[in-house]
Design a protein around this motif. Structure first.
Motif, PDB file in Angstrom:
ATOM      1  N   LYS A   1     -37.655   3.462  64.118  1.00 27.65           N
ATOM      2  CA  LYS A   1     -36.612   2.535  63.809  1.00 27.65           C
ATOM      3  C   LYS A   1     -35.939   2.567  62.442  1.00 27.65           C
ATOM      4  N   LEU A   2     -36.362   2.342  61.287  1.00 31.07           N
ATOM      5  CA  LEU A   2     -35.653   2.418  60.479  1.00 31.07           C
ATOM      6  C   LEU A   2     -35.274   3.510  60.365  1.00 31.07           C
ATOM      7  N   ARG A   3     -35.441   5.058  60.595  1.00 30.59           N
ATOM      8  CA  ARG A   3     -34.547   5.894  59.933  1.00 30.59           C
ATOM      9  C   ARG A   3     -33.534   6.314  60.909  1.00 30.59           C
ATOM     10  N   THR A   4     -33.524   5.961  62.186  1.00 24.84           N
ATOM     11  CA  THR A   4     -31.959   5.548  63.029  1.00 24.84           C
ATOM     12  C   THR A   4     -30.794   6.044  62.294  1.00 24.84           C
ATOM     13  N   ALA A   5     -29.563   6.820  62.677  1.00 21.72           N
ATOM     14  CA  ALA A   5     -27.953   6.685  62.148  1.00 21.72           C
ATOM     15  C   ALA A   5     -27.918   4.754  62.157  1.00 21.72           C
ATOM     16  N   LYS A   6     -28.623   4.208  63.079  1.00 18.85           N
ATOM     17  CA  LYS A   6     -28.244   2.952  62.900  1.00 18.85           C
ATOM     18  C   LYS A   6     -28.537   1.818  61.605  1.00 18.85           C
ATOM     19  N   TYR A   7     -29.454   1.786  61.164  1.00 20.44           N
ATOM     20  CA  TYR A   7     -29.841   1.682  60.386  1.00 20.44           C
ATOM     21  C   TYR A   7     -29.679   2.349  58.596  1.00 20.44           C
ATOM     22  N   MET A   8     -29.515   3.586  59.220  1.00 14.60           N
ATOM     23  CA  MET A   8     -29.862   4.446  57.058  1.00 14.60           C
ATOM     24  C   MET A   8     -27.848   4.919  57.708  1.00 14.60           C
ATOM     25  N   LYS A   9     -27.580   4.376  56.775  1.00 16.47           N
ATOM     26  CA  LYS A   9     -26.364   5.369  56.644  1.00 16.47           C
ATOM     27  C   LYS A   9     -26.356   5.606  55.212  1.00 16.47           C
ATOM     28  N   ALA A  10     -25.090   6.648  55.651  1.00 16.98           N
ATOM     29  CA  ALA A  10     -24.891   7.732  54.251  1.00 16.98           C
ATOM     30  C   ALA A  10     -23.497   7.578  54.428  1.00 16.98           C
ATOM     31  N   LYS A  11     -22.649   7.846  53.009  1.00 13.22           N
ATOM     32  CA  LYS A  11     -21.240   7.085  52.882  1.00 13.22           C
ATOM     33  C   LYS A  11     -20.833   8.086  51.383  1.00 13.22           C
ATOM     34  N   GLY A  12     -19.503   8.190  52.086  1.00 11.86           N
ATOM     35  CA  GLY A  12     -18.844   9.477  50.353  1.00 11.86           C
ATOM     36  C   GLY A  12     -17.467   8.977  49.501  1.00 11.86           C
ATOM     37  N   SER A  13     -17.654   8.423  48.527  1.00  9.52           N
ATOM     38  CA  SER A  13     -16.157   8.752  47.919  1.00  9.52           C
ATOM     39  C   SER A  13     -15.782   9.621  47.180  1.00  9.52           C
ATOM     40  N   ASN A  14     -15.007   9.049  46.484  1.00  8.62           N
ATOM     41  CA  ASN A  14     -14.497  10.196  45.206  1.00  8.62           C
ATOM     42  C   ASN A  14     -15.303  10.358  44.429  1.00  8.62           C
ATOM     43  N   ASN A  15     -16.004   9.398  44.140  1.00  9.71           N
ATOM     44  CA  ASN A  15     -16.760   9.738  43.418  1.00  9.71           C
ATOM     45  C   ASN A  15     -18.464   9.823  42.982  1.00  9.71           C
ATOM     46  N   ASP A  16     -19.423   9.802  44.444  1.00  7.52           N
ATOM     47  CA  ASP A  16     -20.486   9.206  44.797  1.00  7.52           C
ATOM     48  C   ASP A  16     -20.761   9.602  46.234  1.00  7.52           C
ATOM     49  N   ALA A  17     -21.746  10.392  46.889  1.00  3.20           N
ATOM     50  CA  ALA A  17     -22.614   9.700  47.791  1.00  3.20           C
ATOM     51  C   ALA A  17     -23.676   9.386  47.743  1.00  3.20           C
ATOM     52  N   VAL A  18     -23.667   8.430  49.229  1.00  2.78           N
ATOM     53  CA  VAL A  18     -24.491   7.490  49.433  1.00  2.78           C
ATOM     54  C   VAL A  18     -25.779   7.275  50.593  1.00  2.78           C
ATOM     55  N   VAL A  19     -26.708   7.434  50.243  1.00  5.57           N
ATOM     56  CA  VAL A  19     -27.778   7.027  51.234  1.00  5.57           C
ATOM     57  C   VAL A  19     -28.347   5.828  51.261  1.00  5.57           C
TER      58      VAL A  19
END
Length: 161
Positions: A75-93
């Protein structure tokens, strides 16, 4: 770490030439692709270094007979709990706040209580998130795709002037 600084130095000038909106879109796309790769690696039960996860401990007191047949972190690896975000300066998982503590316990091999009534137990280190050579290749490929798309625009603008 020196590999990452060489990688950073090589692409800093290329990224600086992009508009802030395009950089955010690029970071978001990179984060999504990295999340997908991290999810696949967690499904294979492998660390970023390529070593298999430490197996679960046998649970002595169980109400049902048999063993746990479910894989770890399903369950932990699903998109519900594992988020991907991007901004001008970084990409975060990252993991969301509800499961962040559990992920940190497994990532670093800390001590935690399996439930409210149990004593603290040590957990072996099972790195869930991390960068490997394939992740760097994903970032490089995405950058090359963006730069290849931006290139015809700049050559067309030069030909008009």
């Amino acid at each position: 770490m020196s590999e990452l600084t060489a990688f950073d130095n090589r692409i800093d000038a290329l990224i600086a030439a992009l508009s802030p909106q395009r950089r955010k879109a690029l970071a978001t796309e990179i984060a999504k692709r990295l999340r997908k790769h991290q999810q696949q690696r967690i499904k294979r039960q492998v660390t970023p270094e390529g070593k298999p996860f430490t197996p679960r401990q046998d649970q002595i007191l169980r109400s049902k007979k048999g063993r746990l047949k479910r894989e770890m972190f399903s369950k932990l690896r699903t998109a519900k709990y594992m988020k991907a975000k991007g901004s001008n300066n970084d990409a975060v998982v990252e993991f969301t706040s509800r499961v962040k503590r559990m992920a940190e316990v497994h990532q670093y091999g800390l001590r935690d209580r399996p439930n409210v009534w149990a004593k603290e137990a040590p957990y072996p280190s099972r790195p869930l998130l991390g960068l490997d050579a394939e992740d760097l290749k994903i970032v490089e490929d995405e950058l090359l795709n963006v730069l290849a798309q931006a290139r015809p625009e700049t050559t067309a603008a030069k030909s008009q002037t």
